[in-house]
Design a protein around this motif. Structure first.
Motif: not given
Length: 171
Positions: A110-127
């Motif tokens: 759930d945490l990974v989905k929340q901070v990385c996005g469903e489509d992984n569009r925030c994959a490069t963010s520190q969180p």
């Protein structure tokens, strides 16, 4: 072993460095109990504190005091934010470490989905990077010698991180 100069880390990094360094010191916790209320929302009870949480979609808040009926007809009683344990809860909390480790990763997912996005569009963010590290720790991918109880503690850290403002939702 090389020491890390914490003074050069940014405030959020320093906070999470401390958080991750305390991880091995966390107390051993049993698996949390989960149930579904009659309205379809979910209840989670922390095994260590017996605190109850109400989860509806992405929203998590303390379960209010009172008697709550579950879909199966049983009830959960909350007084002063603390649940009076049922037999089913006690049985859940007595599971073996192997069973507990399988329950540790849903909060991390759930945490990974929340901070990385469903489509992984925030994959490069520190969180997102830290969320992936916590999930890998909970699944035992980072250290094959980790005992199952440590993976459960890491899963609990994921659940706590869901409410932490550092782990911003990827919108």
């Amino acid at each position: 072993m090389k020491t890390i100069n914490c003074e050069r880390l940014t405030v959020p990094l320093r906070f999470y460095w401390v958080l991750l360094s305390w991880l091995p010191l966390a107390p051993v916790m049993a698996a949390d109990w989960q149930g579904t209320l009659s309205d379809g929302s979910h209840v989670e009870v922390d095994a260590a504190t017996h605190r109850a949480w109400h989860r509806q979609g992405d929203r998590v808040e303390p379960l209010w005091d009172g008697v709550h009926q579950l879909q199966d007809g049983s009830v959960v009683i909350v007084r002063h934010g603390i649940v009076l344990p049922t037999q089913q809860m006690l049985e859940t909390w007595m599971r073996s470490p192997e069973e507990k480790s399988r329950l540790a990763t849903p909060a991390c997912d759930d945490l990974v989905k929340q901070v990385c996005g469903e489509d992984n569009r925030c994959a490069t963010s520190q969180p997102c990077g830290l969320a992936h590290q916590l999930r890998d720790m909970a699944e035992g991918k980072l250290d094959k010698g980790t005992d199952p109880a440590a993976r459960v503690r890491t899963g609990d850290q994921c659940r706590e991180a869901l409410a932490n403002p550092f782990f911003v939702r990827c919108d």
